[in-house]
Design a protein around this motif. Structure first.
Motif, PDB file in Angstrom:
ATOM      1  N   ASN A   1      35.440  51.330 -34.139  1.00  0.00           N
ATOM      2  CA  ASN A   1      36.614  50.875 -34.906  1.00  0.00           C
ATOM      3  C   ASN A   1      36.278  49.820 -35.957  1.00  0.00           C
ATOM      4  O   ASN A   1      37.060  48.915 -36.221  1.00  0.00           O
ATOM      5  CB  ASN A   1      37.688  50.323 -33.969  1.00  0.00           C
ATOM      6  N   GLY A   2      35.125  49.944 -36.571  1.00  0.00           N
ATOM      7  CA  GLY A   2      34.759  49.013 -37.638  1.00  0.00           C
ATOM      8  C   GLY A   2      34.112  47.734 -37.172  1.00  0.00           C
ATOM      9  O   GLY A   2      33.828  46.856 -37.988  1.00  0.00           O
ATOM     10  N   TYR A   3      33.866  47.583 -35.892  1.00  0.00           N
ATOM     11  CA  TYR A   3      33.214  46.390 -35.347  1.00  0.00           C
ATOM     12  C   TYR A   3      31.838  46.749 -34.796  1.00  0.00           C
ATOM     13  O   TYR A   3      31.605  47.882 -34.356  1.00  0.00           O
ATOM     14  CB  TYR A   3      34.037  45.785 -34.203  1.00  0.00           C
ATOM     15  N   ARG A   4      30.966  45.781 -34.793  1.00  0.00           N
ATOM     16  CA  ARG A   4      29.718  45.895 -34.042  1.00  0.00           C
ATOM     17  C   ARG A   4      29.775  44.860 -32.932  1.00  0.00           C
ATOM     18  O   ARG A   4      29.836  43.652 -33.179  1.00  0.00           O
ATOM     19  CB  ARG A   4      28.508  45.646 -34.931  1.00  0.00           C
ATOM     20  N   PHE A   5      29.741  45.352 -31.691  1.00  0.00           N
ATOM     21  CA  PHE A   5      29.763  44.485 -30.519  1.00  0.00           C
ATOM     22  C   PHE A   5      28.365  44.414 -29.915  1.00  0.00           C
ATOM     23  O   PHE A   5      27.623  45.402 -29.903  1.00  0.00           O
ATOM     24  CB  PHE A   5      30.751  45.011 -29.467  1.00  0.00           C
ATOM     25  N   CYS A   6      28.038  43.241 -29.404  1.00  0.00           N
ATOM     26  CA  CYS A   6      26.766  43.045 -28.717  1.00  0.00           C
ATOM     27  C   CYS A   6      27.022  42.326 -27.398  1.00  0.00           C
ATOM     28  O   CYS A   6      27.963  41.524 -27.287  1.00  0.00           O
ATOM     29  CB  CYS A   6      25.793  42.229 -29.562  1.00  0.00           C
ATOM     30  N   SER A   7      26.192  42.611 -26.433  1.00  0.00           N
ATOM     31  CA  SER A   7      26.319  41.906 -25.162  1.00  0.00           C
ATOM     32  C   SER A   7      25.667  40.533 -25.263  1.00  0.00           C
ATOM     33  O   SER A   7      24.785  40.289 -26.098  1.00  0.00           O
ATOM     34  CB  SER A   7      25.670  42.719 -24.045  1.00  0.00           C
ATOM     35  N   GLU A   8      26.111  39.642 -24.407  1.00  0.00           N
ATOM     36  CA  GLU A   8      25.583  38.280 -24.423  1.00  0.00           C
ATOM     37  C   GLU A   8      24.089  38.259 -24.078  1.00  0.00           C
ATOM     38  O   GLU A   8      23.311  37.547 -24.707  1.00  0.00           O
ATOM     39  CB  GLU A   8      26.381  37.426 -23.436  1.00  0.00           C
ATOM     40  N   LYS A   9      23.682  39.053 -23.113  1.00  0.00           N
ATOM     41  CA  LYS A   9      22.268  39.063 -22.732  1.00  0.00           C
ATOM     42  C   LYS A   9      21.398  39.656 -23.834  1.00  0.00           C
ATOM     43  O   LYS A   9      20.231  39.293 -23.986  1.00  0.00           O
ATOM     44  CB  LYS A   9      22.071  39.821 -21.417  1.00  0.00           C
ATOM     45  N   TYR A  10      21.959  40.584 -24.617  1.00  0.00           N
ATOM     46  CA  TYR A  10      21.220  41.160 -25.752  1.00  0.00           C
ATOM     47  C   TYR A  10      20.952  40.101 -26.812  1.00  0.00           C
ATOM     48  O   TYR A  10      19.838  39.993 -27.341  1.00  0.00           O
ATOM     49  CB  TYR A  10      22.009  42.333 -26.326  1.00  0.00           C
ATOM     50  N   GLU A  11      21.985  39.306 -27.151  1.00  0.00           N
ATOM     51  CA  GLU A  11      21.809  38.304 -28.195  1.00  0.00           C
ATOM     52  C   GLU A  11      20.940  37.137 -27.736  1.00  0.00           C
ATOM     53  O   GLU A  11      20.268  36.499 -28.544  1.00  0.00           O
ATOM     54  CB  GLU A  11      23.175  37.794 -28.665  1.00  0.00           C
ATOM     55  N   ARG A  12      20.941  36.842 -26.464  1.00  0.00           N
ATOM     56  CA  ARG A  12      20.100  35.756 -25.957  1.00  0.00           C
ATOM     57  C   ARG A  12      18.617  36.066 -26.109  1.00  0.00           C
ATOM     58  O   ARG A  12      17.790  35.145 -26.218  1.00  0.00           O
ATOM     59  CB  ARG A  12      20.429  35.478 -24.488  1.00  0.00           C
ATOM     60  N   ARG A  13      18.264  37.338 -26.093  1.00  0.00           N
ATOM     61  CA  ARG A  13      16.857  37.730 -26.211  1.00  0.00           C
ATOM     62  C   ARG A  13      16.361  37.734 -27.654  1.00  0.00           C
ATOM     63  O   ARG A  13      15.168  37.898 -27.895  1.00  0.00           O
ATOM     64  CB  ARG A  13      16.643  39.123 -25.605  1.00  0.00           C
TER      65      ARG A  13
ATOM     66  N   LEU B   1      16.115  35.666 -31.225  1.00  0.00           N
ATOM     67  CA  LEU B   1      16.229  34.370 -31.869  1.00  0.00           C
ATOM     68  C   LEU B   1      16.543  34.543 -33.354  1.00  0.00           C
ATOM     69  O   LEU B   1      16.182  35.547 -33.972  1.00  0.00           O
ATOM     70  CB  LEU B   1      14.922  33.579 -31.697  1.00  0.00           C
ATOM     71  N   GLY B   2      17.182  33.546 -33.915  1.00  0.00           N
ATOM     72  CA  GLY B   2      17.454  33.551 -35.346  1.00  0.00           C
ATOM     73  C   GLY B   2      18.587  34.440 -35.789  1.00  0.00           C
ATOM     74  O   GLY B   2      18.682  34.779 -36.981  1.00  0.00           O
ATOM     75  N   LEU B   3      19.473  34.831 -34.892  1.00  0.00           N
ATOM     76  CA  LEU B   3      20.616  35.649 -35.286  1.00  0.00           C
ATOM     77  C   LEU B   3      21.597  34.829 -36.113  1.00  0.00           C
ATOM     78  O   LEU B   3      21.850  33.656 -35.838  1.00  0.00           O
ATOM     79  CB  LEU B   3      21.327  36.203 -34.046  1.00  0.00           C
ATOM     80  N   THR B   4      22.149  35.440 -37.150  1.00  0.00           N
ATOM     81  CA  THR B   4      23.102  34.752 -38.018  1.00  0.00           C
ATOM     82  C   THR B   4      24.553  35.063 -37.671  1.00  0.00           C
ATOM     83  O   THR B   4      25.466  34.472 -38.257  1.00  0.00           O
ATOM     84  CB  THR B   4      22.857  35.127 -39.480  1.00  0.00           C
ATOM     85  N   THR B   5      24.781  35.995 -36.768  1.00  0.00           N
ATOM     86  CA  THR B   5      26.145  36.338 -36.357  1.00  0.00           C
ATOM     87  C   THR B   5      26.240  36.377 -34.843  1.00  0.00           C
ATOM     88  O   THR B   5      25.242  36.557 -34.144  1.00  0.00           O
ATOM     89  CB  THR B   5      26.570  37.707 -36.911  1.00  0.00           C
ATOM     90  N   ILE B   6      27.471  36.190 -34.356  1.00  0.00           N
ATOM     91  CA  ILE B   6      27.761  36.290 -32.924  1.00  0.00           C
ATOM     92  C   ILE B   6      28.798  37.389 -32.750  1.00  0.00           C
ATOM     93  O   ILE B   6      29.890  37.317 -33.314  1.00  0.00           O
ATOM     94  CB  ILE B   6      28.283  34.955 -32.366  1.00  0.00           C
ATOM     95  N   ASN B   7      28.451  38.417 -31.984  1.00  0.00           N
ATOM     96  CA  ASN B   7      29.309  39.586 -31.845  1.00  0.00           C
ATOM     97  C   ASN B   7      29.724  39.837 -30.402  1.00  0.00           C
ATOM     98  O   ASN B   7      29.960  40.983 -30.007  1.00  0.00           O
ATOM     99  CB  ASN B   7      28.579  40.822 -32.392  1.00  0.00           C
ATOM    100  N   THR B   8      29.801  38.795 -29.611  1.00  0.00           N
ATOM    101  CA  THR B   8      30.104  38.961 -28.190  1.00  0.00           C
ATOM    102  C   THR B   8      31.569  38.696 -27.839  1.00  0.00           C
ATOM    103  O   THR B   8      31.998  39.030 -26.731  1.00  0.00           O
ATOM    104  CB  THR B   8      29.228  38.016 -27.355  1.00  0.00           C
ATOM    105  N   GLY B   9      32.341  38.102 -28.720  1.00  0.00           N
ATOM    106  CA  GLY B   9      33.719  37.751 -28.404  1.00  0.00           C
ATOM    107  C   GLY B   9      34.673  38.927 -28.542  1.00  0.00           C
ATOM    108  O   GLY B   9      34.584  39.711 -29.493  1.00  0.00           O
ATOM    109  N   VAL B  10      35.587  39.055 -27.580  1.00  0.00           N
ATOM    110  CA  VAL B  10      36.555  40.149 -27.612  1.00  0.00           C
ATOM    111  C   VAL B  10      37.943  39.631 -27.260  1.00  0.00           C
ATOM    112  O   VAL B  10      38.103  38.584 -26.632  1.00  0.00           O
ATOM    113  CB  VAL B  10      36.174  41.275 -26.623  1.00  0.00           C
ATOM    114  N   CYS B  11      38.926  40.419 -27.686  1.00  0.00           N
ATOM    115  CA  CYS B  11      40.326  40.133 -27.356  1.00  0.00           C
ATOM    116  C   CYS B  11      41.019  41.452 -27.052  1.00  0.00           C
ATOM    117  O   CYS B  11      40.830  42.440 -27.780  1.00  0.00           O
ATOM    118  CB  CYS B  11      41.027  39.420 -28.512  1.00  0.00           C
ATOM    119  N   VAL B  12      41.809  41.466 -25.989  1.00  0.00           N
ATOM    120  CA  VAL B  12      42.590  42.646 -25.646  1.00  0.00           C
ATOM    121  C   VAL B  12      44.020  42.205 -25.348  1.00  0.00           C
ATOM    122  O   VAL B  12      44.240  41.144 -24.751  1.00  0.00           O
ATOM    123  CB  VAL B  12      41.980  43.398 -24.439  1.00  0.00           C
TER     124      VAL B  12
END
Length: 255
Positions: A24-36, A38-49
């Motif tokens: 639906n136009g978003y890129r979601f990532c898991s928290e454990k994926y982003e922790r591995r 370094l140097g990421l410029t975006t955070i894609n772990t937050g969701v709302c339902v």
């Protein structure tokens, strides 16, 4: 004549965990994926339902994706389901507060949803991220500000959930309807009739008229003087040229 219908007599269930998921136009990532990484410029772990109670009152749940799970059933009918395993914040007034006039939503990041209900369908959530307050105020430090993220890269298609399961970002074609059914009319008659005249540009004051007329006459006289002065200058130059010609002629006769 009886016809046989396909039946799901047995199925093999396959469960796969993913680090990223596009929907639906978003890129979601898991928290454990982003922790591995370094140097990421975006955070894609937050969701709302958003859910609704028996009185049709909306209640928003905010959380963080811990894992992305895809379940596949392989049999006579192939079925699949993508779920987000989330850590949910407390949606009650103790853990969530709103400032309606500012459109501000805050969650208390230390409080969790009391009931164990971690799963949500991936197609049902929107994306958010959380901002902490930069100051060290004791009253503000437990709270995070919720920022709603708009879909980017594509527009959700009507009647279909085009999902992508890949580590690469997949962007669907942006589309727009050619037109809307029906017509509408905008009547500006009443709006124009209600306009109040703010005055006219016409000058009617006698003093102002005399001043403008005087300035106009002075400008014309100044222009005429400029023309005369230029004319005199031209005549003086002609006389100088004539004197030089006579002088050259006189000198020639001497020789």
């Amino acid at each position: 004549m009886a016809t046989s219908q396909p039946m799901l007599l047995g199925a093999t269930m396959l469960v796969t965990s993913y680090g990223c998921y596009d929907v639906n136009g978003y890129r979601f990532c898991s928290e454990k994926y982003e922790r591995r990484r370094l140097g990421l410029t975006t955070i894609n772990t937050g969701v709302c339902v958003t859910s609704y109670d028996e009185n049709n009152n909306a209640l928003e749940y905010y959380g963080v994706i811990e894992d992305i799970i895809k379940i596949e059933w392989e049999g006579s009918l192939k079925l699949e389901l993508v779920l987000f395993y989330c850590r949910w914040f407390d949606p009650t007034p103790n853990g969530l507060r709103r400032t309606e006039d500012l459109g501000l939503v805050e969650i208390k990041h230390a409080l969790r949803l009391k009931s164990f209900d971690p799963f949500v369908m991936a197609s049902k959530v929107t994306q958010v991220y959380y901002l902490s307050y930069p100051c060290k105020d004791r009253d503000l430090s437990p709270w995070w500000v919720v920022y709603q993220v708009a879909p980017h890269g594509c527009v959700p298609l009507n009647g279909a959930n085009h999902e992508s399961m890949s580590s690469e970002h997949v962007i669907h074609d942006v589309y727009q309807e050619d037109g809307l059914d029906g017509t509408f009319v905008i009547d500006l008659g009443e709006a124009l009739d209600s306009l109040v005249s703010l005055g006219s540009d016409e000058i009617i004051d006698v003093v102002d008229l005399e001043t403008i007329e005087k300035d106009t006459v002075e400008d014309e006289e100044h222009d005429e003087e400029s023309i005369d002065e230029e004319g005199n200058t031209i005549e003086e130059e002609d006389e100088a040229i004539t004197d030089e010609s006579e002088e050259e002629t006189y000198d020639h006769d001497d020789y």
